[in-house]
Design an enzyme around this catalytic site. Structure first.
Site, short mmCIF file in Angstrom:
data_model
loop_
_atom_site.label_atom_id
_atom_site.label_comp_id
_atom_site.label_asym_id
_atom_site.label_seq_id
_atom_site.Cartn_x
_atom_site.Cartn_y
_atom_site.Cartn_z
CB CYS A 1 -54.62 71.84 -13.98
SG CYS A 1 -53.21 72.78 -14.66
CG HIS B 1 -49.91 47.22 -6.70
ND1 HIS B 1 -50.33 47.55 -8.16
CD2 HIS B 1 -51.03 47.26 -6.05
CE1 HIS B 1 -51.75 47.53 -8.08
NE2 HIS B 1 -52.05 47.20 -6.66
CB THR C 1 -47.62 45.20 -15.30
OG1 THR C 1 -46.72 45.24 -14.31
CG2 THR C 1 -47.30 45.10 -16.58
CB ALA D 1 -43.98 42.75 -19.67
CE1 TYR E 1 -45.79 42.03 -14.67
CE2 TYR E 1 -45.51 39.63 -14.33
CZ TYR E 1 -45.32 40.84 -14.97
OH TYR E 1 -44.10 40.65 -15.63
CE1 TYR F 1 -44.71 57.48 -14.05
CE2 TYR F 1 -44.81 56.48 -16.44
CZ TYR F 1 -44.86 57.42 -15.35
OH TYR F 1 -45.23 58.74 -15.95
CD GLU G 1 -52.54 45.17 -21.36
OE1 GLU G 1 -52.20 46.09 -20.79
OE2 GLU G 1 -53.19 44.09 -21.01
P1 NAD Z 1 -54.73 48.03 -14.28
O1 NAD Z 1 -54.81 46.89 -13.71
O2 NAD Z 1 -55.68 48.86 -14.97
O3 NAD Z 1 -53.41 47.83 -15.58
C1 NAD Z 1 -52.47 46.93 -15.48
C2 NAD Z 1 -52.19 46.49 -17.00
O4 NAD Z 1 -51.06 45.54 -17.16
C3 NAD Z 1 -53.79 45.59 -17.56
O5 NAD Z 1 -53.94 46.05 -18.68
C4 NAD Z 1 -53.01 44.05 -17.73
O6 NAD Z 1 -53.69 43.54 -18.54
C5 NAD Z 1 -51.77 44.50 -17.87
N1 NAD Z 1 -50.69 43.22 -17.46
C6 NAD Z 1 -50.80 42.62 -16.31
N2 NAD Z 1 -49.78 41.89 -16.45
C7 NAD Z 1 -48.94 41.79 -17.79
C8 NAD Z 1 -47.71 41.23 -18.30
N3 NAD Z 1 -46.95 40.39 -17.73
N4 NAD Z 1 -47.57 41.59 -19.62
C9 NAD Z 1 -48.14 42.62 -19.90
N5 NAD Z 1 -49.07 43.37 -19.77
C10 NAD Z 1 -49.70 42.95 -18.29
O7 NAD Z 1 -53.57 49.00 -13.38
P2 NAD Z 1 -53.37 50.61 -13.57
O8 NAD Z 1 -54.43 51.11 -12.84
O9 NAD Z 1 -53.31 50.97 -14.85
O10 NAD Z 1 -52.20 50.62 -12.55
C11 NAD Z 1 -50.80 50.37 -12.93
C12 NAD Z 1 -49.83 50.45 -12.00
O11 NAD Z 1 -49.35 51.58 -11.53
C13 NAD Z 1 -50.52 49.85 -10.60
O12 NAD Z 1 -49.25 48.92 -10.05
C14 NAD Z 1 -50.65 51.01 -9.76
O13 NAD Z 1 -50.76 50.94 -8.26
C15 NAD Z 1 -49.56 51.90 -10.17
N6 NAD Z 1 -49.72 53.43 -10.17
C16 NAD Z 1 -49.03 54.26 -10.65
C17 NAD Z 1 -49.16 55.82 -10.36
C18 NAD Z 1 -48.25 56.65 -11.31
O14 NAD Z 1 -48.60 57.93 -10.96
N7 NAD Z 1 -47.52 56.48 -12.03
C19 NAD Z 1 -50.20 56.10 -9.84
C20 NAD Z 1 -50.93 54.96 -9.09
C21 NAD Z 1 -50.65 53.84 -9.06
#
Ligand code: NAD
Length: 551
Positions: free
Chosen positions: A404, A260, A257, A236, A266, A315, A189
């Protein structure tokens, strides 16, 4: 000036009825500082906003306070348009967020329109006012890692390590989900404050000062088959390739991260957080270029790890697509998590179903947990294992809520159970029943929910539009259409809905209709796409598939 929002609690109404009150409480709850990422900017999670700005919020709140039982408030991308006379069984709120004509559906066009104050990015549940905090993604993440364990490691992650990056709003679910499945997590992170926060909340067991210490802790826990969650401050784009260079190959590699959105979600390699913030302001184009370059390096390292035997998956944040556009060959060979792991659950009508106690009293949620554990979930190992874990270990953010993944019939029964309990006074106040996405009936997203449909219908976006129209016809309290949730502008179209179970007999009927239709359409979409038999249970609720003979 600091701004704080918190939903009203208790049985007293501020609005003219519980339908309006429920929606008002959910809106303010998504902006509660326990729930939202940056409430002062109306950002809830994953760069998604709940409303356009402060003025829009105040206008919407006033409109909800005045809204009559026969009126509908219309919201366009986080801003109120007008209150229309409709009728008591119609939705009280309808909304469309971030929609663009397809030819214009790019981040560049979107940003131009956003800068002019004409639209917002609403994510899946931020603008739908249905986000309830980390618990939301936690169950989905838990189910995903459980499926990874079943498919690749004989049912458990004990003695395995998972590498991921991004421990933000959704990503923070990963440490718990991996350790709950017995595994070891290394989470990279870029923001050290996030790591310290997760350490204080016991979501991480340790924050390693450097990669050597992190790897030593991971290796020891793996050898002892002991669950452990280790955080490491870093980018990362630096750490993933360094692990490949060292030959330190995880058993599973993924990323959460907010890739998107390469501008706000990012951080490019080679910049401190402050430098990144300045560059984002000064030269957004250069920022995006650097982000995409870093994503490409990170994804190349994931492919290298996969070649050395790691299980790699995307993911749902569009990481692979961004890398593919940057020229990383094979990026799209990394499978998406929905297609690879979740579709069998979705084909049972399961999905991120959730409910919120509008009373604010956690006891209302614990009572419902117990009724489910003694009732429909008693014979359902997936639901009962989760409910026990959630009850015993999870905390609430904002209004008490439970997520749930009940199966199709249990969802429909749930509406009846809760509405009757509200009517009988067994709960302190009405319950809001809502959901996130993942279901193919409510989401068209060819890199996530609808990836790899057997009939090739991945980009067909009729289904979420139909879902919204159907839920409005059935009388859900709030119905919304959105664009770009999870994967960004141009990549998804989706529909959300919320119903306030207020204990009235009329709502009892509506609930059965809506819950059967909402998940039922997803089962029909799967059936039509080539998952034969998925739609069989819909007949029980009077839904008649067209073109098939009767029962
Ligand atoms: P967020 O912005 O809260 O968290 C992203 C994290 O990534 C931040 O803590 C940031 O500091 C970290 N980050 C950014 N660049 C980085 C890098 N190069 N190296 C290391 N860390 C880095 O976003 P979120 O709400 O946690 O969402 C994460 C992603 O998941 C989004 O793209 C979102 O659209 C997607 N998403 C996933 C699901 C799922 O079910 N898996 C559902 C909805 C959305």
């Amino acid at each position: 000036m600091a701004m704080h929002w918190r939903a009203p609690r208790g049985p007293k109404l501020s609005c003219k009825g519980w339908q309006q009150e429920g929606i008002l409480r959910l809106l303010l709850n998504t902006l509660d500082s326990e729930v939202a990422y940056r409430p002062e900017e109306f950002l809830v999670y994953g760069s998604g906003k709940a409303v356009r700005d402060r003025r829009s919020l105040e206008e919407i709140v006033r409109a909800l306070l005045d809204l009559e039982d026969h009126e509908t408030l219309v919201i366009q991308s986080g801003r109120g348009v007008a209150v229309f006379p409709t009728h008591p069984l119609a939705p009280r709120v309808i909304m469309s967020t971030g929609m663009l004509v397809p030819r214009w559906a790019t981040w560049e066009e979107f940003r131009t329109l956003e800068r002019k104050g004409l639209t917002i990015y609403g994510q899946n549940t931020a603008a739908a006012w249905a986000y309830v905090g980390t618990q939301g993604p936690l169950q989905g993440t838990y189910e995903t890692f459980a499926a990874v364990a079943r498919q690749h490691f004989g049912g458990s992650l004990a003695g395995r390590w998972v590498l991921t990056a991004g421990l933000g709003a959704l990503g923070a679910a990963q440490p718990l989900a991996v350790t709950m499945n017995g595994g070891v997590l290394l989470g990279v992170e870029v923001d050290g404050r996030t790591l310290q926060h997760l350490l204080r909340k016991n979501i991480l067991d340790m924050v390693a000062p450097d990669l050597d210490t992190a790897l030593a802790a991971v290796r020891q826990a793996v050898a002892e088959r002991r669950p452990l969650a280790v955080g490491l401050e870093g980018n990362a784009g630096d750490v993933y390739p360094e692990l490949v260079r060292r030959g330190a190959i995880p058993d599973v590699v993924t990323d959460l991260t907010a890739a998107h959105d390469p501008l706000d979600g990012y951080v490019p390699a080679g910049l401190t957080l402050d430098q990144a913030a300045r560059l984002r302001e000064r030269d957004p184009e250069d920022y995006v270029k650097r982000s995409l370059r870093t994503i490409a390096v990170q994804v190349q390292a994931m492919l290298d790890m996969a070649r050395h035997g790691a299980v790699a998956f995307d993911y749902g944040n569009n990481l692979r697509e961004q890398a593919a556009r940057e020229g990383v060959r094979d990026a799209l060979r990394i499978p998406g998590f929905v297609q690879a792991y979740l579709r069998p659950l979705l084909a049972q009508g399961r999905g991120p179903f959730r409910w919120v106690a509008l009373s604010g009293d956690p006891e209302d949620i614990y009572k419902i947990d117990q009724w489910l554990l003694e009732g429909s979930a008693a014979q359902d190992p997936i639901a009962s294992r989760w409910l026990r874990f959630a009850r015993d270990h999870l905390w609430f953010q904002g209004l008490p809520a439970r997520v749930c993944w009940l199966d199709y019939e249990s969802r429909v029964q749930f509406g009846r159970l809760v509405n009757e309990a509200v009517a009988a006074g067994r709960l302190q106040a009405p319950i809001a029943i809502t959901r996130d996405l993942l279901d193919v009936g409510a989401m068209a997203s060819p890199r996530r929910e609808t990836e790899g449909m057997p009939d090739g219908s991945d980009p067909i976006a009729d289904w979420p539009v139909l879902n919204a129209l159907l839920n409005a016809s059935g009388g859900a309290t709030l119905v919304c259409l959105g664009h770009g949730g999870s994967v960004g502008i141009g990549y998804s179209i989706h529909a959300g809905m919320t119903v306030i179970a207020d204990g009235t007999p009329a709502m009892g009927e509506r609930l059965e209709r809506i819950l059967a239709a909402d998940a039922g359409l997803g089962l029909l979409r799967l059936d039509r796409a080539g998952y034969p038999g998925a739609a069989a249970p819909v007949r029980r609720y009077g839904i008649r598939p067209v073109g098939e003979d009767g029962p």
